[in-house]
Enzyme design. Structure first.
Site, PDB file in Angstrom:
ATOM      1  N   LYS A  57       0.836  -1.201   0.000  1.00 34.77           N
ATOM      2  CA  LYS A  57       0.000   0.000   0.000  1.00 34.77           C
ATOM      3  C   LYS A  57       0.874   1.257   0.000  1.00 34.77           C
ATOM      4  O   LYS A  57       0.600   2.224  -0.713  1.00 34.77           O
ATOM      5  CB  LYS A  57      -0.929  -0.016   1.227  1.00 34.77           C
ATOM      6  CG  LYS A  57      -2.038  -1.060   1.094  1.00 34.77           C
ATOM      7  CD  LYS A  57      -2.778  -1.344   2.382  1.00 34.77           C
ATOM      8  CE  LYS A  57      -3.779  -2.489   2.161  1.00 34.77           C
ATOM      9  NZ  LYS A  57      -4.488  -2.913   3.349  1.00 34.77           N
ATOM     10  N   GLN A 101      -4.218  -1.768   9.640  1.00 34.60           N
ATOM     11  CA  GLN A 101      -4.227  -3.057   8.948  1.00 34.60           C
ATOM     12  C   GLN A 101      -4.897  -4.143   9.808  1.00 34.60           C
ATOM     13  O   GLN A 101      -4.573  -4.296  10.986  1.00 34.60           O
ATOM     14  CB  GLN A 101      -2.778  -3.477   8.600  1.00 34.60           C
ATOM     15  CG  GLN A 101      -2.685  -4.734   7.789  1.00 34.60           C
ATOM     16  CD  GLN A 101      -3.301  -4.611   6.389  1.00 34.60           C
ATOM     17  OE1 GLN A 101      -3.125  -3.610   5.700  1.00 34.60           O
ATOM     18  NE2 GLN A 101      -4.051  -5.624   5.980  1.00 34.60           N
ATOM     19  N   ASP A 124     -10.833   3.002   4.808  1.00 30.27           N
ATOM     20  CA  ASP A 124     -11.279   1.608   4.701  1.00 30.27           C
ATOM     21  C   ASP A 124     -12.809   1.518   4.710  1.00 30.27           C
ATOM     22  O   ASP A 124     -13.367   0.438   4.513  1.00 30.27           O
ATOM     23  CB  ASP A 124     -10.717   0.791   5.888  1.00 30.27           C
ATOM     24  CG  ASP A 124      -9.736  -0.274   5.428  1.00 30.27           C
ATOM     25  OD1 ASP A 124      -9.646  -0.501   4.206  1.00 30.27           O
ATOM     26  OD2 ASP A 124      -9.079  -0.883   6.298  1.00 30.27           O
TER      27      ASP A 124
END
Ligand code: NAD
Length: 288
Positions: A57, A101, A124
């Site tokens: 990422k 994460q 997210d």
């Protein structure tokens, strides 16, 4: 007459097209004297798969000119210390997107982390406010994998209107949001999950089949309607190799379009993270 094999989606190529559009936008911002968008990634613990996802990422960010900042916390960190870090990032005007994460070590609740994240920086799309906005059809940040799936279907001109779409999986990050997005595209959506009876009978009706169960090669060739668009989200390590939720070799002879187990959905997920970061930046700085 011999049946044609499915179109195999090149997720990398689609992702590269979108990423070069994003890189152009960063160049424009620079010319206008504005800072680039900034994504902050948080890794708790030392899970090697998570570390590698985070690296991918960050690499994607820097390649298109985004800022990327990483925070690493030990696996035994207290939840309240993770929350304090997030609160600091929420307040930092130079941070546009925050991504913690998953999965998180035991003792740290993913829901608490999602709720602590400023919804305007929640790239997210997991904050309940963003989930609620998605459900009620209001603009907000939407989880990346579902966004990538819709983009794949659109870019391949798959007609979603009135199509029978079947989603296997009902997680907050993939199954539920992709079903809602398909509904917004006017598909007739069925959600399946671990307690669905006669799953194969349901999937055989699907014009669009999204497999997001995390169960290696569970979708067999004869579960697929001939000509269907099959999106395989699953990532399952089997003997050191990553395989999808779909038996690709069998499915490609039946489907009309299919994503491969690698280089399909994955590159689009990261690309949608970049898109969400730009969106968060633009709505926070009013620079769209
Ligand atoms: P999850 O474990 O949170 O949810 C899995 C869902 O599948 C559950 O709702 C469960 O009811 C359903 N399910 C499990 N086994 C089933 C079965 N045998 N039959 C029917 N339904 C079943 O997982 P998730 O976070 O939604 O991820 C799903 C998969 O997608 C995982 O393999 C994950 O690694 C992968 N994933 C890939 C990407 C990507 O970018 N490629 C992104 C996110 C997740």
């Amino acid at each position: 007459m011999e049946r044609q094999q499915a179109i195999v989606v090149d997720g990398k190529a689609l992702a590269n097209d979108i990423r070069s559009e994003l890189a152009n936008r960063v160049t424009e911002l620079g010319r206008a004297g504005q800072r680039p968008p900034c994504l902050c990634v948080v890794l708790v613990g030392d899970d090697p798969a998570s570390a590698s996802y985070i690296k991918g990422k960050q690499r994607a960010c820097t390649r298109i000119g985004f800022e990327s900042v990483e925070h690493r916390l030990p696996a035994n960190v207290r939840e309240r210390d993770v929350l304090a870090l997030i609160e600091g990032l929420n307040r930092d005007p130079e941070v546009d997107g925050i991504l913690v994460q998953l999965p998180l070590p035991a003792g740290i609740r993913a829901e608490a982390i999602a709720e602590a994240t400023d919804p305007a920086k929640d790239v997210d799309g997991l904050h309940p406010i963003n989930a609620g906005r998605l459900l009620s059809g209001q603009p907000g940040l939407v989880p990346c994998t579902p966004l990538g799936i819709i983009e794949i279907l659109k870019r391949h001109e798959i007609d979603m209107q009135g199509a029978r779409a079947v989603v296997i999986g009902r997680s907050a990050i993939v199954g539920k949001p992709v079903g809602i997005l398909l509904l917004q595209q006017h598909a007739t959506v069925t959600f399946c999950h671990s307690r669905t009876r006669d799953l194969a009978a349901v999937t055989r009706e699907a014009d669009i089949l999204v497999a997001a169960a995390g169960s290696a090669r569970m979708v067999k060739g004869d579960w697929i309607k001939p000509g269907a668009a099959v999106i395989d989200v699953g990532v399952n390590p089997i003997d050191g190799v990553l395989v999808g939720d779909v038996d690709f070799d069998a499915a490609k002879d039946v489907a009309g379009l299919i994503t491969p187990p690698r280089g399909g959905v994955g590159p689009m997920t990261i690309t949608m993270l970049l898109c969400n970061t730009l969106r968060a930046y633009e709505s926070r700085t009013n620079s769209s």
